[in-house]
Design a protein around this motif. Sequence first.
Motif, mmCIF file in Angstrom:
data_model
loop_
_atom_site.group_PDB
_atom_site.id
_atom_site.type_symbol
_atom_site.label_atom_id
_atom_site.label_comp_id
_atom_site.label_asym_id
_atom_site.label_seq_id
_atom_site.Cartn_x
_atom_site.Cartn_y
_atom_site.Cartn_z
ATOM 1 N N ARG A 85 17.931 7.799 61.364
ATOM 2 C CA ARG A 85 18.030 8.047 59.781
ATOM 3 C C ARG A 85 16.827 6.860 58.567
ATOM 4 O O ARG A 85 17.286 6.784 58.162
ATOM 5 C CB ARG A 85 19.377 8.270 59.904
ATOM 6 C CG ARG A 85 20.059 7.516 59.653
ATOM 7 C CD ARG A 85 21.832 7.390 59.205
ATOM 8 N NE ARG A 85 22.634 6.971 60.043
ATOM 9 C CZ ARG A 85 23.187 5.651 59.387
ATOM 10 N NH1 ARG A 85 22.697 5.104 58.135
ATOM 11 N NH2 ARG A 85 24.028 5.024 60.417
ATOM 12 N N ASP A 86 17.185 5.623 59.684
ATOM 13 C CA ASP A 86 16.634 4.706 58.814
ATOM 14 C C ASP A 86 15.213 4.432 58.362
ATOM 15 O O ASP A 86 14.395 3.223 58.233
ATOM 16 C CB ASP A 86 17.158 3.466 59.218
ATOM 17 C CG ASP A 86 17.642 3.208 60.547
ATOM 18 O OD1 ASP A 86 16.708 3.843 61.483
ATOM 19 O OD2 ASP A 86 17.990 1.605 60.382
ATOM 20 N N MET A 87 14.955 5.568 59.466
ATOM 21 C CA MET A 87 13.099 5.573 59.853
ATOM 22 C C MET A 87 12.319 5.786 58.822
ATOM 23 O O MET A 87 12.664 7.081 58.346
ATOM 24 C CB MET A 87 13.149 6.249 61.085
ATOM 25 C CG MET A 87 11.048 6.040 61.846
ATOM 26 S SD MET A 87 10.151 5.113 61.309
ATOM 27 C CE MET A 87 10.936 3.843 63.209
ATOM 28 N N ASP A 88 11.543 5.559 57.975
ATOM 29 C CA ASP A 88 11.126 6.252 56.671
ATOM 30 C C ASP A 88 9.566 5.352 56.642
ATOM 31 O O ASP A 88 9.758 4.693 55.866
ATOM 32 C CB ASP A 88 11.254 6.109 55.360
ATOM 33 C CG ASP A 88 11.584 6.959 54.309
ATOM 34 O OD1 ASP A 88 9.853 7.298 54.125
ATOM 35 O OD2 ASP A 88 12.276 6.844 53.125
ATOM 36 N N GLY A 93 2.443 8.484 55.072
ATOM 37 C CA GLY A 93 1.511 9.248 55.661
ATOM 38 C C GLY A 93 2.136 10.258 56.804
ATOM 39 O O GLY A 93 2.229 11.399 57.275
ATOM 40 N N PHE A 94 3.816 9.640 56.967
ATOM 41 C CA PHE A 94 4.041 9.881 58.836
ATOM 42 C C PHE A 94 5.702 10.833 57.679
ATOM 43 O O PHE A 94 6.479 11.355 56.549
ATOM 44 C CB PHE A 94 4.808 9.480 59.332
ATOM 45 C CG PHE A 94 3.528 8.503 60.338
ATOM 46 C CD1 PHE A 94 3.526 9.702 61.314
ATOM 47 C CD2 PHE A 94 3.254 7.833 59.513
ATOM 48 C CE1 PHE A 94 2.518 8.657 62.350
ATOM 49 C CE2 PHE A 94 1.878 7.167 60.899
ATOM 50 C CZ PHE A 94 2.043 7.460 60.693
ATOM 51 N N THR A 99 8.943 8.403 64.169
ATOM 52 C CA THR A 99 8.721 6.956 64.215
ATOM 53 C C THR A 99 7.238 7.406 64.842
ATOM 54 O O THR A 99 6.006 7.703 65.518
ATOM 55 C CB THR A 99 9.021 6.742 65.590
ATOM 56 O OG1 THR A 99 10.635 6.308 65.409
ATOM 57 C CG2 THR A 99 9.131 5.751 65.838
ATOM 58 N N PRO A 100 6.718 6.826 63.654
ATOM 59 C CA PRO A 100 4.717 6.835 63.754
ATOM 60 C C PRO A 100 4.536 6.664 65.445
ATOM 61 O O PRO A 100 3.963 5.912 65.680
ATOM 62 C CB PRO A 100 4.449 5.771 62.953
ATOM 63 C CG PRO A 100 5.310 5.725 61.629
ATOM 64 C CD PRO A 100 6.787 5.553 62.899
ATOM 65 N N ILE A 104 7.117 11.208 69.486
ATOM 66 C CA ILE A 104 8.701 11.965 69.618
ATOM 67 C C ILE A 104 8.590 12.716 68.090
ATOM 68 O O ILE A 104 8.597 11.961 66.927
ATOM 69 C CB ILE A 104 9.911 11.068 69.718
ATOM 70 C CG1 ILE A 104 9.326 10.354 71.027
ATOM 71 C CG2 ILE A 104 10.796 11.624 69.632
ATOM 72 C CD1 ILE A 104 10.132 9.713 71.503
ATOM 73 N N PRO A 105 9.341 13.983 68.021
ATOM 74 C CA PRO A 105 9.528 15.021 66.313
ATOM 75 C C PRO A 105 10.721 13.730 66.084
ATOM 76 O O PRO A 105 11.150 13.200 66.407
ATOM 77 C CB PRO A 105 9.408 15.915 67.151
ATOM 78 C CG PRO A 105 9.572 16.352 68.318
ATOM 79 C CD PRO A 105 8.967 14.874 68.692
ATOM 80 N N PRO A 106 10.804 14.427 64.190
ATOM 81 C CA PRO A 106 11.348 13.418 63.700
ATOM 82 C C PRO A 106 12.375 13.737 64.724
ATOM 83 O O PRO A 106 14.362 12.618 64.521
ATOM 84 C CB PRO A 106 11.599 13.766 62.675
ATOM 85 C CG PRO A 106 10.101 14.201 62.011
ATOM 86 C CD PRO A 106 9.586 14.914 63.709
#
Length: 195
Positions: A85-88, A93-94, A99-100, A104-106
């Motif tokens: 939840r804190d990956m933004d 463009g992601f 996770t760039p 692995i999908p969100p």
Amino acid sequence: MTRIKDIQGYTTEETLFVFALESEAGTAFDHTNKLITGIGKVNAAFELTKAIQRQKPKLIINLGSAGSNAFPRGEVICCNTFIQRDMDVRPLGFSLYETPLSGIPPLLEHGIKFGGLQEGTCGTGDSFEIQHQTDAYNVVDMEAYALAMIAMKENIPFLCLKYISDGADGAAAEDWSVQVHKASRAFAGILFREY
């Protein structure tokens, strides 16, 4: 010998029970192969990786407290989908929560379903949530995504059960400190049967 209910064939000896805090485990898991990781994704990832190398478990079970504004306090929820939840990294463009360059999908799907329990999507992040307002996930914790991802990469079955300790709202800190000590008995009552 103690066997784990509804998870065919696994014994406590083959299972690694993973908690962030000793208070979540209580004394109900003293007879098990118990791992206390500490709080947060980094601690969880580090300690689980070390434990897998040493012990080579056949099943990983993550048990811990969590917040939710969708499920009532005192409920145990089975989580088999996870969001960081804190990956933004949207400015690059992601997608939100992606996770760039990880492949692995969100929404990470890796978890065993456990009969009779409601299912939830766990949003893991390195913050104690007190203003949960999204529908992307309905359970909030600080370790499960990291544990699920490692179990997936290591091809180890993973079960995640979360005891709802608070509403992930303005009263969360006070509620959590009261409820967290009730988690271990709830988990033991669900998981174990004696043979």
